[in-house]
Scaffold this active site. Structure first.
Site, PDB file in Angstrom:
ATOM      1  N   GLU A  81       3.305   3.898   7.246  1.00  0.00           N
ATOM      2  CA  GLU A  81       3.968   2.771   6.124  1.00  0.00           C
ATOM      3  C   GLU A  81       3.346   3.941   5.120  1.00  0.00           C
ATOM      4  O   GLU A  81       3.410   3.627   3.924  1.00  0.00           O
ATOM      5  CB  GLU A  81       3.723   0.819   5.483  1.00  0.00           C
ATOM      6  CG  GLU A  81       4.047   0.841   6.794  1.00  0.00           C
ATOM      7  CD  GLU A  81       3.656  -1.196   6.750  1.00  0.00           C
ATOM      8  OE1 GLU A  81       2.968  -1.108   5.593  1.00  0.00           O
ATOM      9  OE2 GLU A  81       3.836  -1.726   7.608  1.00  0.00           O
ATOM     10  N   GLU A 117       5.661  -3.650  16.823  1.00  0.00           N
ATOM     11  CA  GLU A 117       5.354  -4.399  16.074  1.00  0.00           C
ATOM     12  C   GLU A 117       6.584  -5.838  16.392  1.00  0.00           C
ATOM     13  O   GLU A 117       6.803  -6.640  15.258  1.00  0.00           O
ATOM     14  CB  GLU A 117       5.205  -4.704  14.537  1.00  0.00           C
ATOM     15  CG  GLU A 117       3.669  -3.583  14.340  1.00  0.00           C
ATOM     16  CD  GLU A 117       3.565  -3.227  12.622  1.00  0.00           C
ATOM     17  OE1 GLU A 117       3.625  -4.299  12.485  1.00  0.00           O
ATOM     18  OE2 GLU A 117       2.248  -2.854  12.715  1.00  0.00           O
TER      19      GLU A 117
HETATM   20  O1  9MR Z   1       0.500 -10.195  11.532  1.00  0.00           O
HETATM   21  C1  9MR Z   1      -0.614  -9.291  10.290  1.00  0.00           C
HETATM   22  C2  9MR Z   1      -1.078 -10.839   9.269  1.00  0.00           C
HETATM   23  O2  9MR Z   1      -2.011 -11.602   9.781  1.00  0.00           O
HETATM   24  C3  9MR Z   1      -2.156 -10.200   7.890  1.00  0.00           C
HETATM   25  O3  9MR Z   1      -2.280 -11.015   7.167  1.00  0.00           O
HETATM   26  C4  9MR Z   1      -0.874  -9.107   7.264  1.00  0.00           C
HETATM   27  C5  9MR Z   1      -2.035  -8.609   6.268  1.00  0.00           C
HETATM   28  O4  9MR Z   1      -1.236  -6.923   5.293  1.00  0.00           O
HETATM   29  O5  9MR Z   1      -0.655  -7.562   8.407  1.00  0.00           O
HETATM   30  C6  9MR Z   1       0.003  -8.384   9.379  1.00  0.00           C
HETATM   31  O6  9MR Z   1       0.345  -7.345  10.156  1.00  0.00           O
HETATM   32  C7  9MR Z   1       0.714  -6.435   9.091  1.00  0.00           C
HETATM   33  C8  9MR Z   1       0.844  -5.150  10.386  1.00  0.00           C
HETATM   34  O7  9MR Z   1      -0.077  -4.582  10.231  1.00  0.00           O
HETATM   35  C9  9MR Z   1       1.512  -3.421   9.587  1.00  0.00           C
HETATM   36  N1  9MR Z   1       3.365  -4.000   9.467  1.00  0.00           N
HETATM   37  C10 9MR Z   1       3.316  -5.150   8.992  1.00  0.00           C
HETATM   38  C11 9MR Z   1       2.538  -6.072   9.910  1.00  0.00           C
HETATM   39  C12 9MR Z   1       3.106  -7.794   9.154  1.00  0.00           C
HETATM   40  O8  9MR Z   1       2.935  -8.200   8.400  1.00  0.00           O
END
Ligand code: 9MR
Length: 362
Positions: free
Chosen positions: A152, A269
């Site tokens: 990102e 994802e």
């Molecule tokens: O699913 C993840 C969640 O448990 C965390 O709290 C969060 C923290 O920002 O990140 C989520 O996963 C993300 C991923 O690492 C990157 N792309 C977006 C995902 C959903 O927010």
């Protein structure tokens, strides 16, 4: 026997390739027939503690990605102090069940080191980044399918010419930090497919089009500079209501341009928010399944797409339960399996998209 050793014992037995109640093989099998990998993000400590969850992963997935435990903060909570127990467990789980593993993620502005603010200057930042990537990617050297090296990094609204997001890493290290991270990752694990991963690129809207262009510029720039980058990760966090903006041709054009750079593409994802759908379950499941099917059919037409991962496997554990709550408060139904690990229409939609996907070299 302690609870831990009992569970370890239960997990040591390899799960059968398919559930006794299930006539059908898992998604991993349908994916394999098309030359694809299918997998999902796994939560910790759920994978260790919930046997049904672990069994579902073994049945359905040929690749697993830790949802959180390899991110910068969780894996290096204090300078020089690394916490590998959860990811090591997952790596061992993958070995035991003949699954590949992806690493997520070596550099991201969220869930970054909680001590990031203590870094004084560029020199220290570079040293810390090198130590982090060499230690983390180095630990799994030779066993990772791929690594999300940078996550990102593009954010057009920040107004920079190069499209880069304004983050502490950019401030500390300058715009070459993306390149730097990939070069270190390649030293740490020369076999892993090094991936740039991003979101918000799925729809035919002006905002997403300018982000697609910015991502393409970044990827081209990295290739021109002969940076070791091998793949692009399309997060694909979809939403039923926004899906009216989906245009298969736009997606395919974007994927073609990436493939022409010599990069593989992974859907990293995938999930589909059901926030704006009515409560009635059959209707809701059907609408969500249709989004999965339409999106994957369009995506898999591009042969550079080699892997599909959903961001979770069961509605029991998904970030959308808290981040995209339904107004009525009814539980979300957004992933291939329901809360009790039963296959839903979304599962069948993914299977059907795999069945009709043009075959590719694995
Ligand atoms: O699913 C993840 C969640 O448990 C965390 O709290 C969060 C923290 O920002 O990140 C989520 O996963 C993300 C991923 O690492 C990157 N792309 C977006 C995902 C959903 O927010």
């Amino acid at each position: 026997m302690t609870r831990r050793t009992a569970l370890a014992g239960a997990l040591a037995a390899t799960f059968p390739a398919r559930n006794a109640d299930e006539e059908e093989p898992g998604l991993r099998e349908y994916a394999a027939r098309a030359g694809l990998l299918y997998g999902a993000a796994a939560a910790w400590p759920v994978l260790r503690d919930d046997e049904s969850y672990a069994r579902a992963f073994a049945q359905e997935c040929s690749i697993l990605v830790p949802e959180n435990v390899l991110k910068m903060g969780p894996v290096q909570p204090e300078p020089g102090a690394f916490r590998f127990e959860p990811a090591d467990f997952m790596a061992e789980f993958c070995r035991r069940h003949d699954m590949r593993m992806r690493g997520h993620t070596l550099l991201w502005h969220q869930q970054a080191w909680p001590w990031l603010k203590t870094i004084a200057d560029a020199q220290e930042a570079r040293k810390r980044l090198e130590e982090h990537i060499l230690t983390v990617a180095g630990r799994y050297r030779g066993s990772m399918h791929s690594w999300d090296v940078v996550n990102e990094a593009v954010h057009v609204p920040d107004g920079r010419q190069d499209g880069l997001r304004k983050t502490p890493f950019l401030e500390l290290l300058g715009s070459d930090y993306v390149e730097l991270a990939f070069r270190i990752a390649h030293d740490a694990d020369p076999q892993a497919k090094l991936t740039y991963n991003d979101y918000g690129l799925d729809y035919d809207t002006p905002g997403q089009e300018s982000k697609r262009q910015a991502v393409l510029r970044l990827l081209r720039h990295l290739k021109e500079r002969e940076v070791p980058i091998h793949a692009f990760g399309m997060q694909a966090h979809l939403d039923w209501a926004e899906f009216r903006h989906f245009n298969p041709e736009t997606l395919q054009r974007f994927f073609r341009e990436i493939a022409e750079l010599g990069l593989e593409i992974y859907i990293t994802e995938l999930d589909v928010s059901d926030r704006d759908l009515p409560d009635e379950i059959a209707q809701r499941d059907e609408a969500i399944a249709k989004v999965y099917h339409t999106y994957l059919t369009a995506a898999l037409a591009e042969r550079a797409v080699k892997a599909v991962l959903t961001w979770g496997l069961t509605d029991r554990y998904t970030w959308l339960a808290t981040r995209r709550q339904r107004p009525s408060g009814t539980p979300v139904r957004v992933l291939p399996l329901d809360r009790d690990y039963r296959r839903k229409p979304a599962w069948q939609a993914i299977r059907d998209a795999f069945r009709t996907a043009p075959a590719r070299d694995g």
